[in-house]
Scaffold this motif. Structure first.
Motif, PDB file in Angstrom:
ATOM      1  N   GLN A  96      23.401  57.078  96.656  1.00 21.85           N
ATOM      2  CA  GLN A  96      24.274  58.240  96.591  1.00 21.85           C
ATOM      3  C   GLN A  96      25.544  58.053  97.414  1.00 21.85           C
ATOM      4  N   LEU A  97      25.521  57.121  98.343  1.00 21.61           N
ATOM      5  CA  LEU A  97      26.661  56.884  99.230  1.00 21.61           C
ATOM      6  C   LEU A  97      27.399  55.598  98.897  1.00 21.61           C
ATOM      7  N   ILE A  98      26.673  54.624  98.376  1.00 15.46           N
ATOM      8  CA  ILE A  98      27.229  53.304  98.068  1.00 15.46           C
ATOM      9  C   ILE A  98      27.514  53.236  96.575  1.00 15.46           C
ATOM     10  N   GLY A  99      28.753  52.932  96.227  1.00 13.78           N
ATOM     11  CA  GLY A  99      29.120  52.834  94.820  1.00 13.78           C
ATOM     12  C   GLY A  99      30.163  51.755  94.608  1.00 13.78           C
ATOM     13  N   ILE A 100      30.627  51.622  93.390  1.00 16.21           N
ATOM     14  CA  ILE A 100      31.652  50.633  93.079  1.00 16.21           C
ATOM     15  C   ILE A 100      32.925  50.997  93.835  1.00 16.21           C
ATOM     16  N   GLY A 101      33.425  50.049  94.601  1.00 18.28           N
ATOM     17  CA  GLY A 101      34.601  50.299  95.434  1.00 18.28           C
ATOM     18  C   GLY A 101      34.298  50.597  96.880  1.00 18.28           C
ATOM     19  N   SER A 102      33.028  50.768  97.238  1.00 22.08           N
ATOM     20  CA  SER A 102      32.676  51.009  98.642  1.00 22.08           C
ATOM     21  C   SER A 102      33.029  49.790  99.492  1.00 22.08           C
ATOM     22  N   LYS A 103      33.660  50.044 100.633  1.00 23.66           N
ATOM     23  CA  LYS A 103      34.033  48.955 101.543  1.00 23.66           C
ATOM     24  C   LYS A 103      32.838  48.570 102.412  1.00 23.66           C
ATOM     25  N   VAL A 104      32.649  47.265 102.606  1.00 26.98           N
ATOM     26  CA  VAL A 104      31.582  46.746 103.448  1.00 26.98           C
ATOM     27  C   VAL A 104      32.154  45.668 104.361  1.00 26.98           C
ATOM     28  N   LEU A 105      31.366  45.275 105.336  1.00 26.24           N
ATOM     29  CA  LEU A 105      31.693  44.136 106.188  1.00 26.24           C
ATOM     30  C   LEU A 105      30.951  42.932 105.614  1.00 26.24           C
ATOM     31  N   LEU A 106      31.682  42.054 104.927  1.00 24.00           N
ATOM     32  CA  LEU A 106      31.080  40.930 104.212  1.00 24.00           C
ATOM     33  C   LEU A 106      31.434  39.630 104.921  1.00 24.00           C
ATOM     34  N   GLY A 107      30.425  38.964 105.458  1.00 23.36           N
ATOM     35  CA  GLY A 107      30.674  37.703 106.151  1.00 23.36           C
ATOM     36  C   GLY A 107      31.615  37.831 107.330  1.00 23.36           C
ATOM     37  N   GLY A 108      31.678  39.018 107.926  1.00 24.25           N
ATOM     38  CA  GLY A 108      32.571  39.251 109.052  1.00 24.25           C
ATOM     39  C   GLY A 108      33.964  39.696 108.652  1.00 24.25           C
ATOM     40  N   GLY A 109      34.258  39.748 107.343  1.00 24.49           N
ATOM     41  CA  GLY A 109      35.554  40.207 106.857  1.00 24.49           C
ATOM     42  C   GLY A 109      35.390  41.409 105.953  1.00 24.49           C
ATOM     43  N   ILE A 110      36.500  41.892 105.434  1.00 24.20           N
ATOM     44  CA  ILE A 110      36.473  43.059 104.561  1.00 24.20           C
ATOM     45  C   ILE A 110      35.984  42.648 103.176  1.00 24.20           C
ATOM     46  N   GLY A 111      35.034  43.409 102.654  1.00 20.75           N
ATOM     47  CA  GLY A 111      34.533  43.193 101.307  1.00 20.75           C
ATOM     48  C   GLY A 111      34.349  44.523 100.610  1.00 20.75           C
ATOM     49  N   TYR A 112      34.031  44.445  99.321  1.00 19.84           N
ATOM     50  CA  TYR A 112      33.856  45.654  98.518  1.00 19.84           C
ATOM     51  C   TYR A 112      32.700  45.471  97.541  1.00 19.84           C
ATOM     52  N   VAL A 113      32.090  46.577  97.181  1.00 21.56           N
ATOM     53  CA  VAL A 113      31.106  46.569  96.103  1.00 21.56           C
ATOM     54  C   VAL A 113      31.868  46.440  94.790  1.00 21.56           C
ATOM     55  N   ALA A 114      31.577  45.369  94.038  1.00 18.88           N
ATOM     56  CA  ALA A 114      32.308  45.100  92.801  1.00 18.88           C
ATOM     57  C   ALA A 114      31.623  45.696  91.576  1.00 18.88           C
ATOM     58  N   TRP A 115      30.286  45.746  91.591  1.00 19.37           N
ATOM     59  CA  TRP A 115      29.546  46.189  90.412  1.00 19.37           C
ATOM     60  C   TRP A 115      28.089  46.299  90.814  1.00 19.37           C
ATOM     61  N   GLU A 116      27.250  46.720  89.885  1.00 15.85           N
ATOM     62  CA  GLU A 116      25.823  46.572  90.121  1.00 15.85           C
ATOM     63  C   GLU A 116      25.505  45.083  90.205  1.00 15.85           C
ATOM     64  N   GLY A 117      24.466  44.720  90.946  1.00 16.42           N
ATOM     65  CA  GLY A 117      24.081  43.326  91.028  1.00 16.42           C
ATOM     66  C   GLY A 117      23.232  42.901  89.845  1.00 16.42           C
ATOM     67  N   THR A 118      23.152  41.602  89.628  1.00 21.22           N
ATOM     68  CA  THR A 118      22.244  41.107  88.598  1.00 21.22           C
ATOM     69  C   THR A 118      20.808  41.423  89.014  1.00 21.22           C
ATOM     70  N   GLN A 119      19.956  41.609  88.015  1.00 18.60           N
ATOM     71  CA  GLN A 119      18.560  42.008  88.223  1.00 18.60           C
ATOM     72  C   GLN A 119      18.419  43.367  88.907  1.00 18.60           C
ATOM     73  N   HIS A 120      19.484  44.154  88.823  1.00 21.55           N
ATOM     74  CA  HIS A 120      19.469  45.525  89.340  1.00 21.55           C
ATOM     75  C   HIS A 120      18.377  46.321  88.615  1.00 21.55           C
ATOM     76  N   PHE A 121      17.445  46.861  89.389  1.00 19.37           N
ATOM     77  CA  PHE A 121      16.276  47.532  88.801  1.00 19.37           C
ATOM     78  C   PHE A 121      15.978  48.807  89.568  1.00 19.37           C
ATOM     79  N   PRO A 122      16.836  49.819  89.432  1.00 18.76           N
ATOM     80  CA  PRO A 122      16.628  51.065  90.192  1.00 18.76           C
ATOM     81  C   PRO A 122      15.417  51.862  89.732  1.00 18.76           C
ATOM     82  N   LEU A 123      14.854  51.544  88.549  1.00 20.79           N
ATOM     83  CA  LEU A 123      13.701  52.280  88.037  1.00 20.79           C
ATOM     84  C   LEU A 123      12.375  51.785  88.605  1.00 20.79           C
TER      85      LEU A 123
END
Length: 390
Positions: free
Chosen positions: A203-230
């Motif tokens: 509910q808080l993390i979505g496409i475009g959410s900023k994260v700290l990736l490898g010590g630098g700025i990163g973003y959520v680009a899409w759902e991940g492969t093998q995404h299985f929320p069910l």
């Protein structure tokens, strides 16, 4: 209710209150959910674990005369060159050909480039009228190439499995070595401090959410492969096995090799240890309730790798509290347990994210779209073709 814009105003004014998720869990035990909600604006989560579905996009820049690269090696590791003329994708699990440097993979080359080290480039081109060059060799660093960014198809598994081996010989797996006759157990998720465990329905993390990736700025680009929320879930909404995943992207030139490390699993292959910090904005009181979840309240399935099938038998579910005790009981036998994730470094990256937010150096972003919550898991079975066994 709060908004991300209001939280960002506090970050700019240096009045924001950020806690690590462990601090939040302690505070809830002390003062309760409602008072914690009144006090904190951002909860900082983090993990440092193997994420082999990762890789780097590299644009080398054009040579003179130009080359259209069709085959390429970076320190002997093959990179995929089926894009534009000098665009490459270096996968974290790519391995050197032949028997030399068998313990080095794409993840190690990515780490070296991030650290500013030199990497040997060898390229073979397809000669055309506009790309007449047939081959090229050079030494590159992150400062002598145009783009160098991580683009990871699958990161931050929301829960995973515990691997064991009920067979008679040692097995070498993506979880490491599994000793025969239930000699050990290995798990990879850091449990209640893991980012997606604390936002179970995304509910808080979505496409475009900023994260700290490898010590630098990163973003959520899409759902991940093998995404299985069910995946089946407990009443607290945490899944009982592998569930949601997300795809991440970020500028590797700004990353820190402390948080991006190539690794090798004996007799299995190369991978990448990656540190990711995820801020969870405290927009409503429900966020606190979800983030208060404890290791005793989340579970993972114990899977027997000695059965060489996609669906393997399970020895049931164990809590992360049991896993972190160092021993679990399987069919009456005490089995020693070890994590692949570094709990210490997972805590450290959450602390680093907290410091950046408190110092006004990291703001939050509004997701532009939610991560889908209705994805089923589709296996690849043979269809309309004869069955072959190898």
């Amino acid at each position: 209710m709060r908004t991300i814009a209001e939280i960002n105003d506090k970050i700019h004014q240096h009045t924001v209150v950020a806690w690590t998720v462990e601090e939040l869990k302690t505070k809830v035990n002390e003062i309760g959910v409602s008072k914690a909600f009144q006090q904190v604006d951002v909860i900082c989560t983090g993990t440092f674990e193997p994420m082999e579905s990762s890789g780097a996009v590299i644009n080398l820049g054009h040579t003179d005369p130009p080359i259209k690269i069709r085959q390429c090696w970076l320190d002997g590791i093959p990179a995929y060159a089926g894009f534009g003329a000098v665009d490459l994708y270096l996968g974290a699990t790519a391995m050197a050909e032949g028997e030399t440097n068998v313990e080095k993979g794409g993840g190690h080359v990515i780490e070296d480039l991030i650290a500013g080290k030199s990497v040997h480039l060898k390229a073979i081109g397809q000669k055309t009228d506009c790309y007449p060059r047939a081959s090229f060799e050079n030494t590159i660093t992150k400062d002598t190439i145009n783009q160098f960014y991580l683009f990871n198809p699958r990161n931050l598994y929301q829960n995973f499995i515990v691997g064991v081996n009920g067979g008679d010989r040692e097995l070498f797996t993506y979880l490491g070595s599994l000793q025969p006759r239930l000699g050990n157990a290995v798990y990879s998720n850091p449990g209640a401090i893991s980012p997606l465990m604390n936002d179970p329905d995304l509910q808080l993390i979505g496409i475009g959410s900023k994260v700290l990736l490898g010590g630098g700025i990163g973003y959520v680009a899409w759902e991940g492969t093998q995404h299985f929320p069910l995946q089946k879930r407990l009443p607290n909404r945490t899944p009982i096995g592998p569930a949601a995943t997300i795809s991440l992207i970020g500028d590797a030139k700004q990353m820190n090799p402390r948080w991006v490390r190539g690794c090798y699993f004996h007799n299995y292959g190369a991978s990448l240890m990656l540190g990711v910090g995820v801020p969870l904005p405290v927009l409503r009181e429900e966020v606190i309730r979800f983030c208060a979840v404890q290791d005793s309240e989340i579970v993972a399935p114990v899977i027997d790798f000695s059965i060489p099938r996609r669906v393997r038998p399970t020895f049931g579910l164990v809590t992360y509290e049991q896993l972190k005790s160092g021993r679990i009981k399987i069919e009456g036998k005490l089995v020693r347990v070890a994590p692949l994730a570094s709990i210490y470094l997972s805590r450290q990256i959450a602390e680093e994210l907290k410091d950046l937010i408190m110092n006004g150096q990291f703001t939050l972003t509004e997701p532009v779209a939610p991560i889908p919550q209705e994805r089923s898991f589709v296996p690849q079975d043979q269809r309309n073709s004869p069955l072959t066994l190898e």
